[in-house]
Design a protein around this motif. Structure first.
Motif, PDB file in Angstrom:
ATOM      1  N   PHE A 286      20.929   2.474  30.064  1.00  0.00           N
ATOM      2  CA  PHE A 286      21.911   1.682  29.119  1.00  0.00           C
ATOM      3  C   PHE A 286      21.459   2.471  27.642  1.00  0.00           C
ATOM      4  CE2 PHE A 286      21.343  -1.723  25.794  1.00  0.00           C
ATOM      5  CZ  PHE A 286      22.793  -2.019  25.839  1.00  0.00           C
ATOM      6  N   LEU A 287      20.057   2.623  27.571  1.00  0.00           N
ATOM      7  CA  LEU A 287      19.717   3.496  26.216  1.00  0.00           C
ATOM      8  C   LEU A 287      20.296   4.772  26.207  1.00  0.00           C
ATOM      9  CD1 LEU A 287      16.169   2.123  25.709  1.00  0.00           C
ATOM     10  CD2 LEU A 287      18.209   1.418  24.478  1.00  0.00           C
ATOM     11  N   GLU A 288      20.393   5.579  27.373  1.00  0.00           N
ATOM     12  CA  GLU A 288      20.778   6.937  27.351  1.00  0.00           C
ATOM     13  C   GLU A 288      22.572   7.091  27.229  1.00  0.00           C
ATOM     14  OE1 GLU A 288      19.498   8.181  31.027  1.00  0.00           O
ATOM     15  OE2 GLU A 288      17.362   8.120  30.637  1.00  0.00           O
ATOM     16  N   ARG A 289      23.256   5.925  27.802  1.00  0.00           N
ATOM     17  CA  ARG A 289      24.343   5.901  27.578  1.00  0.00           C
ATOM     18  C   ARG A 289      24.728   5.514  25.873  1.00  0.00           C
ATOM     19  NH1 ARG A 289      24.231   3.377  32.234  1.00  0.00           N
ATOM     20  NH2 ARG A 289      24.201   1.400  31.471  1.00  0.00           N
ATOM     21  N   PHE A 290      23.900   4.629  25.085  1.00  0.00           N
ATOM     22  CA  PHE A 290      23.942   4.551  23.899  1.00  0.00           C
ATOM     23  C   PHE A 290      23.861   5.720  23.114  1.00  0.00           C
ATOM     24  CE2 PHE A 290      24.791   0.314  24.331  1.00  0.00           C
ATOM     25  CZ  PHE A 290      25.088  -0.362  23.304  1.00  0.00           C
ATOM     26  N   ILE A 291      23.020   6.656  23.521  1.00  0.00           N
ATOM     27  CA  ILE A 291      22.546   7.572  22.729  1.00  0.00           C
ATOM     28  C   ILE A 291      24.130   8.907  23.030  1.00  0.00           C
ATOM     29  CG2 ILE A 291      21.351   9.989  22.747  1.00  0.00           C
ATOM     30  CD1 ILE A 291      18.779   8.181  23.513  1.00  0.00           C
ATOM     31  N   ARG A 292      24.531   8.916  24.311  1.00  0.00           N
ATOM     32  CA  ARG A 292      25.552   9.797  24.542  1.00  0.00           C
ATOM     33  C   ARG A 292      26.953   9.404  23.601  1.00  0.00           C
ATOM     34  NH1 ARG A 292      23.807   9.995  30.021  1.00  0.00           N
ATOM     35  NH2 ARG A 292      25.397   8.297  30.748  1.00  0.00           N
ATOM     36  N   ALA A 293      27.164   7.874  23.560  1.00  0.00           N
ATOM     37  CA  ALA A 293      28.175   7.432  22.724  1.00  0.00           C
ATOM     38  C   ALA A 293      27.993   7.838  21.444  1.00  0.00           C
ATOM     39  CB  ALA A 293      28.283   5.962  23.039  1.00  0.00           C
ATOM     40  N   SER A 294      26.725   7.595  20.963  1.00  0.00           N
ATOM     41  CA  SER A 294      26.385   8.258  19.395  1.00  0.00           C
ATOM     42  C   SER A 294      27.166   9.482  19.292  1.00  0.00           C
ATOM     43  CB  SER A 294      24.996   7.686  18.997  1.00  0.00           C
ATOM     44  OG  SER A 294      24.815   6.356  19.109  1.00  0.00           O
ATOM     45  N   ALA A 295      26.975  10.307  20.260  1.00  0.00           N
ATOM     46  CA  ALA A 295      27.168  11.764  20.050  1.00  0.00           C
ATOM     47  C   ALA A 295      28.491  11.917  20.515  1.00  0.00           C
ATOM     48  CB  ALA A 295      26.000  12.509  21.199  1.00  0.00           C
ATOM     49  N   GLY A 296      29.223  10.784  20.718  1.00  0.00           N
ATOM     50  CA  GLY A 296      30.574  11.098  21.259  1.00  0.00           C
ATOM     51  C   GLY A 296      31.029  11.458  22.607  1.00  0.00           C
ATOM     52  N   GLY A 297      30.145  11.096  23.581  1.00  0.00           N
ATOM     53  CA  GLY A 297      30.698  11.562  24.882  1.00  0.00           C
ATOM     54  C   GLY A 297      29.967  10.657  25.868  1.00  0.00           C
ATOM     55  N   GLY A 298      30.757  10.696  27.122  1.00  0.00           N
ATOM     56  CA  GLY A 298      30.107  10.031  28.148  1.00  0.00           C
ATOM     57  C   GLY A 298      31.182   8.958  28.699  1.00  0.00           C
ATOM     58  N   ALA A 299      30.748   8.425  29.967  1.00  0.00           N
ATOM     59  CA  ALA A 299      31.682   7.305  30.423  1.00  0.00           C
ATOM     60  C   ALA A 299      30.829   6.047  30.713  1.00  0.00           C
ATOM     61  CB  ALA A 299      32.184   7.716  31.851  1.00  0.00           C
ATOM     62  N   PHE A 300      31.433   4.930  30.446  1.00  0.00           N
ATOM     63  CA  PHE A 300      30.630   3.698  30.405  1.00  0.00           C
ATOM     64  C   PHE A 300      31.351   2.474  31.281  1.00  0.00           C
ATOM     65  CE2 PHE A 300      30.756   5.955  26.495  1.00  0.00           C
ATOM     66  CZ  PHE A 300      29.391   6.622  26.419  1.00  0.00           C
ATOM     67  N   PRO A 301      30.403   1.755  31.803  1.00  0.00           N
ATOM     68  CA  PRO A 301      30.856   0.469  32.441  1.00  0.00           C
ATOM     69  C   PRO A 301      31.610  -0.325  31.532  1.00  0.00           C
ATOM     70  CG  PRO A 301      28.820   0.764  33.119  1.00  0.00           C
ATOM     71  CD  PRO A 301      29.012   1.702  32.102  1.00  0.00           C
ATOM     72  N   ALA A 302      32.859  -1.074  31.939  1.00  0.00           N
ATOM     73  CA  ALA A 302      33.522  -1.627  31.114  1.00  0.00           C
ATOM     74  C   ALA A 302      32.828  -2.879  30.300  1.00  0.00           C
ATOM     75  CB  ALA A 302      34.703  -2.471  32.066  1.00  0.00           C
ATOM     76  N   GLY A 303      31.898  -3.608  30.906  1.00  0.00           N
ATOM     77  CA  GLY A 303      30.975  -4.302  30.263  1.00  0.00           C
ATOM     78  C   GLY A 303      30.392  -4.117  28.889  1.00  0.00           C
ATOM     79  N   GLU A 304      30.219  -2.821  28.958  1.00  0.00           N
ATOM     80  CA  GLU A 304      29.517  -2.211  27.545  1.00  0.00           C
ATOM     81  C   GLU A 304      30.378  -1.781  26.338  1.00  0.00           C
ATOM     82  OE1 GLU A 304      26.745   1.067  28.779  1.00  0.00           O
ATOM     83  OE2 GLU A 304      25.802  -0.123  30.392  1.00  0.00           O
ATOM     84  N   ALA A 305      31.582  -1.648  26.920  1.00  0.00           N
ATOM     85  CA  ALA A 305      32.597  -1.243  25.737  1.00  0.00           C
ATOM     86  C   ALA A 305      32.607  -1.843  24.411  1.00  0.00           C
ATOM     87  CB  ALA A 305      34.081  -1.380  26.309  1.00  0.00           C
ATOM     88  N   ARG A 306      32.413  -3.114  24.179  1.00  0.00           N
ATOM     89  CA  ARG A 306      32.302  -3.784  23.143  1.00  0.00           C
ATOM     90  C   ARG A 306      31.106  -3.497  22.222  1.00  0.00           C
ATOM     91  NH1 ARG A 306      30.307  -7.557  20.111  1.00  0.00           N
ATOM     92  NH2 ARG A 306      28.575  -8.112  21.806  1.00  0.00           N
TER      93      ARG A 306
END
Length: 306
Positions: free
Chosen positions: A231-251
């Motif tokens: 979960f935290l690793e996906r947030f870091i990737r999202a902050s850097a502008g990349g990655g795919a994420f489960p639908a529930g995390e989109a908001r």
């Protein structure tokens, strides 16, 4: 052939299975025979079972590694190769790692060491320098979806997609999520975080931590550790502008992840990863560690530090 190999890759990707296949070929073990227990020229080192706590010990100790020296001091039962699998090398404490290093520096004749590692960056540099590295890549989307549909046909398409993203190309990780209640656990985690950044239900966090900290919930706790790290690793990737994420995390990602927060989330990940590792290696209190982790996430979501 080099005497020591480091098999690297995501947890559950098949490193230990590949190690056993290699050893089966090397020692000419029939396909139906269990290489981990049935061959006199093979030693497998894993965390030992703690009868008192009713769970595996948190690390591989130096006493375990000393068995390697004893094993290789004897002649091969079938006058050929002898092999040792360490699953996983990440779980050795410092004394155990140093003891293994001494053996690898002067390896016995016709010996092969296969070290399974999920996080090779945590190993001693001197240990890494004695090994050749074989990195296993994640499976592709089509291969993973095929496996999930074949093994879990009763799950919905949405659940297959969630497993696909949470497992990140690791079949063993996906299977463990299903078998250990990981999908339900992930849903509970997302419910806990759904109010961020505006609110966080600390009473629900206490109840959640109590549930995971029970002595008979070893598998559930370990499953949550992996989910939280991911979960935290996906947030870091999202902050850097990349990655795919489960639908529930989109908001959550939309509200919380931005390029100006990447350093903050990296700091949160480093702290929590260290704490979770400390629970295993230093016998830290599980509930308090989880509550500290939740407090860190709440503070980061509100763009403040604690």
């Amino acid at each position: 052939m080099h005497h020591a190999w480091l098999l690297c890759g995501r947890r559950g990707i098949g490193k230990a299975s590949l190690a056993r296949d290699f050893i089966g070929h090397l020692l000419d073990i029939p396909g139906g025979e269990d290489a981990a227990f049935a061959h006199p020229d093979l030693l497998v080192l894993e965390r030992e079972w703690d009868d008192k706590r009713k769970r595996h010990k948190s690390f591989i100790s130096v006493e375990n590694v000393r068995r390697v020296s004893d094993f290789f001091s004897k002649s091969a039962a079938r006058d050929g190769w002898r092999a040792c699998i360490i699953d996983s090398a990440d779980e050795m404490n410092l004394n155990a790692a140093n003891a293994l290093l001494k053996i690898l520096e002067e390896p016995p004749r016709q010996s092969l060491f296969l070290l399974v590692s999920h996080q090779p960056e945590r190993l001693l540099p001197t240990l890494l320098s004695r090994c050749r590295r074989l990195r296993l890549s994640p499976l592709g989307r089509d291969e993973m979806l095929g496996l999930l549909r074949q093994n879990y046909p009763d799950l919905t398409a949405e659940q297959h997609e969630t497993l696909l993203l949470l497992s990140e190309g690791s079949p063993g990780r996906a299977f463990a999520l299903v078998e250990n209640g990981g999908l339900e656990l992930y849903a509970d985690m997302m419910s806990l975080f759904e109010g961020l950044p505006d609110r966080f239900d600390m009473s629900a966090a206490h109840a959640f931590a109590d549930r995971l900290s029970a002595l008979d919930q070893e598998k559930l706790y370990r499953e949550f550790m992996e989910l939280l790290r991911g979960f935290l690793e996906r947030f870091i990737r999202a902050s850097a502008g990349g990655g795919a994420f489960p639908a529930g995390e989109a908001r959550l990602l939309e509200h919380l992840a931005s390029d100006c927060m990447i350093d903050l989330w990296i700091g949160v990940w480093e702290k929590i990863d260290g704490w979770l590792d400390g629970v295993e290696r230093l016998q830290m209190n599980r509930k308090q560690t989880l509550l500290l982790a939740f407090a860190q996430i709440e503070a980061a979501a509100q763009k403040r530090e604690i």
